[in-house]
Design a protein around this motif. Sequence first.
Motif, short mmCIF file in Angstrom:
data_model
loop_
_atom_site.label_atom_id
_atom_site.label_comp_id
_atom_site.label_asym_id
_atom_site.label_seq_id
_atom_site.Cartn_x
_atom_site.Cartn_y
_atom_site.Cartn_z
N TYR A 1 0.84 -1.21 0.00
CA TYR A 1 0.00 0.00 0.00
C TYR A 1 0.88 1.26 0.00
N THR B 1 -6.68 6.50 5.93
CA THR B 1 -5.33 6.24 5.40
C THR B 1 -4.46 5.59 6.46
N SER C 1 -5.08 2.06 6.44
CA SER C 1 -4.62 1.42 5.21
C SER C 1 -3.12 1.18 5.24
N LYS D 1 -7.85 -5.39 5.90
CA LYS D 1 -8.69 -4.38 5.25
C LYS D 1 -10.18 -4.62 5.52
#
Lengths: 256, 95
Positions: free
Chosen positions: A64, A170, A173, A179
């Motif tokens: 990511y 964010t 993430s 997730k």
Amino acid sequence: MPHSIRLLEFATQNAPMNMATDESIMKHMAKGNAPPTLRFYRWNPSAVSIGVFQGMTEEVDLDYCRDNGIDYVRRITGGGAVYHDYNGEITYSIILPKDHPLVKPSIIESYKSLCSGIIEGLANLGIDAEFRPINDIVVGEKKISGNAQTRRYSCMLQHGTILLDLDVETMFSVLKVPKEKISDKMISDVNERVTSVRDLLGEGISFDDLYNALVSGFSKGLDLEIEQGVLSQSEKEMVESLIESRYASDEWNLSR
Amino acid sequence: MLKSTYKVAGGKMVKIKLDVQDNKISRIVIMGDFFMHPEDALPELEKYLVSTEVSTVSLTRRIATFLEKNNVLVVGVTPGDFAEAIMLAVGFSQK
């Protein structure tokens, strides 16, 4: 009598450079070649830093990060993983010789005394914050600042973050939270436990507002006489070499 | 390699990776968001634990001895917590 301290320019740098700057100052201070120093900085690109004992791939979603241009770096201090949002926080570092009067022998006590700079800074904006042992600053029950300290190279380094804004999505993430578990509930749980300056005061507060409040807060809270300064040529050169040898290297960042 | 994630009362996390041979640690990596001063002590502690018998009592005692002997301060995690995290990795958690 106030303690004289060098204040570096409010800088925006990438993650390896931010971490290398602290270490270069410490190593110069150890040899008497750098004065007590205070610096405030931002991270561009946004980055995640992990504690010195954490496993990078355990904590951080590196795919990511790479896909979204987010830096990752291992700190030399303990503690947890922190997402440093370019648009949402100011980080500070204060570096003092270990025999400086502001450095208490007890690490736990040192956190409290050095955090008074941040508490005064937030008070300048009208925020009533307090120290929460071991190393946090809270407003009510909500955390607004986390701090970490190390003692090495005959110095004490304390660095930490002050949240201006909070980008929970964010943050989740970047950090290795499955997730499918990033639910509305998780986001609302963080909002229950963490706050930011803009959360408390509205969107009108700028980075400069917070920076100016913090500089004057450190000056008052720690009785500092602030002298604007810059890194020496030798400090700058060591920053470059530390980026290459340590903070931009997989050997260091992925060492656990 | 055996692994565990152990949440300490108070909020810190300890993560363990280890190999065991003949009920003794042959290799161990200790990770987490705790504080240890000086920081260089953690790799030394990992070396010190090699050949230690895998039992809560032996591990707790050996970790406590190491910290005391080397004047190491750990914030947020006790020797018993580290031992419990290791026992969890080998499948013998008491909790």
